[in-house]
Design a protein around this motif. Sequence first.
Motif, mmCIF file in Angstrom:
data_model
loop_
_atom_site.group_PDB
_atom_site.id
_atom_site.type_symbol
_atom_site.label_atom_id
_atom_site.label_comp_id
_atom_site.label_asym_id
_atom_site.label_seq_id
_atom_site.Cartn_x
_atom_site.Cartn_y
_atom_site.Cartn_z
ATOM 1 N N ILE A 41 0.979 -0.904 0.453
ATOM 2 C CA ILE A 41 0.172 -0.478 -0.579
ATOM 3 C C ILE A 41 1.155 1.690 -0.028
ATOM 4 N N LYS A 42 0.560 2.613 -1.003
ATOM 5 C CA LYS A 42 1.051 3.240 -0.674
ATOM 6 C C LYS A 42 0.354 4.567 0.070
ATOM 7 N N PHE A 43 1.760 5.108 1.307
ATOM 8 C CA PHE A 43 1.022 5.728 2.524
ATOM 9 C C PHE A 43 1.052 6.881 1.988
ATOM 10 N N LYS A 44 0.210 7.457 1.953
ATOM 11 C CA LYS A 44 -0.660 8.397 2.013
ATOM 12 C C LYS A 44 0.447 9.935 2.263
ATOM 13 N N CYS A 45 0.944 9.423 3.686
ATOM 14 C CA CYS A 45 1.418 10.628 4.346
ATOM 15 C C CYS A 45 2.790 10.822 4.108
ATOM 16 N N CYS A 46 3.691 9.880 3.308
ATOM 17 C CA CYS A 46 5.237 9.425 2.299
ATOM 18 C C CYS A 46 4.967 9.158 0.622
ATOM 19 N N ASN A 47 3.808 8.822 0.289
ATOM 20 C CA ASN A 47 4.343 8.550 -0.947
ATOM 21 C C ASN A 47 5.088 7.265 -1.257
ATOM 22 N N ARG A 48 4.938 6.105 -0.663
ATOM 23 C CA ARG A 48 5.902 5.193 -0.605
ATOM 24 C C ARG A 48 5.179 3.692 -0.587
ATOM 25 N N TYR A 49 5.059 2.691 -0.796
ATOM 26 C CA TYR A 49 4.966 1.473 -0.729
ATOM 27 C C TYR A 49 5.204 1.065 0.294
ATOM 28 N N TYR A 50 4.426 0.480 1.171
ATOM 29 C CA TYR A 50 4.996 -0.417 1.750
ATOM 30 C C TYR A 50 4.304 -1.846 2.162
ATOM 31 N N PRO A 51 4.204 -3.198 2.310
ATOM 32 C CA PRO A 51 3.911 -4.298 2.815
ATOM 33 C C PRO A 51 2.184 -4.274 3.601
ATOM 34 N N CYS A 52 2.509 -3.470 5.262
ATOM 35 C CA CYS A 52 2.034 -3.406 6.175
ATOM 36 C C CYS A 52 2.040 -2.353 6.439
ATOM 37 N N TYR A 53 1.709 -1.870 7.681
ATOM 38 C CA TYR A 53 1.562 -0.371 8.337
ATOM 39 C C TYR A 53 2.161 -0.965 8.855
ATOM 40 N N LYS A 54 3.181 -2.072 9.911
ATOM 41 C CA LYS A 54 4.345 -2.230 10.770
ATOM 42 C C LYS A 54 5.392 -2.416 10.270
ATOM 43 N N CYS A 55 5.674 -2.433 8.501
ATOM 44 C CA CYS A 55 6.653 -2.236 8.361
ATOM 45 C C CYS A 55 7.161 -0.205 8.525
ATOM 46 N N HIS A 56 5.082 0.134 7.563
ATOM 47 C CA HIS A 56 5.690 1.415 7.552
ATOM 48 C C HIS A 56 6.024 1.764 9.349
ATOM 49 N N ASP A 57 5.453 2.032 9.810
ATOM 50 C CA ASP A 57 5.723 2.522 11.399
ATOM 51 C C ASP A 57 7.367 2.307 11.751
ATOM 52 N N GLU A 58 7.903 0.865 11.449
ATOM 53 C CA GLU A 58 8.231 0.955 11.818
ATOM 54 C C GLU A 58 10.242 1.540 11.196
ATOM 55 N N HIS A 94 6.988 8.947 11.681
ATOM 56 C CA HIS A 94 6.180 10.484 10.976
ATOM 57 C C HIS A 94 5.144 9.574 11.138
ATOM 58 N N GLU A 95 3.528 10.737 11.458
ATOM 59 C CA GLU A 95 2.880 8.893 11.624
ATOM 60 C C GLU A 95 1.794 8.726 10.506
ATOM 61 N N ARG A 96 1.105 7.667 10.192
ATOM 62 C CA ARG A 96 0.255 7.508 9.446
ATOM 63 C C ARG A 96 -0.759 8.420 8.847
ATOM 64 N N GLN A 97 -0.471 8.462 7.645
ATOM 65 C CA GLN A 97 -2.004 9.382 7.559
ATOM 66 C C GLN A 97 -2.945 8.468 6.577
ATOM 67 N N LEU A 98 -4.204 8.478 6.165
ATOM 68 C CA LEU A 98 -5.390 7.854 6.048
ATOM 69 C C LEU A 98 -5.766 7.797 4.851
ATOM 70 N N TRP A 99 -5.629 7.555 4.264
ATOM 71 C CA TRP A 99 -6.527 7.561 2.879
ATOM 72 C C TRP A 99 -8.119 8.932 2.708
#
Length: 104
Positions: free
Chosen positions: A26-43, A47-52
């Motif tokens: 999923i491409k995260f709204k906050c950083c415009n990068r693809y991550y496999p999951c929210y845990k990978c993003h957060d680790e 910065h905090e995740r932003q919802l689409w």
Amino acid sequence: MKIYGFPVDEAGRCVHYHGETDIVSIKFKCCNRYYPCYKCHDESTEHERQLWPREEFNEKAILCGVCRHELTINEYLQHRNCPKCEAAFNPKCANHYDRYFEMT
């Protein structure tokens, strides 16, 4: 497309979710990068995740790890398989939609 985080294979499966059907990034709204999951993003970020937001569900923000086809959020929410290669998506991902998308 580059997948960030901790993928363990070429389909983007990660250390957190690595089942047969865990092939969506999923491409995260906050950083415009693809991550496999929210845990990978957060680790991986400080910065905090932003919802689409709902009004942006026509943005291409979902990546099939098998064929690298990009789907809009609406397409992803309506399909259980990739519309291009027919690879099955994990139906249990729906349990986490609220960590990516504005669902209310």
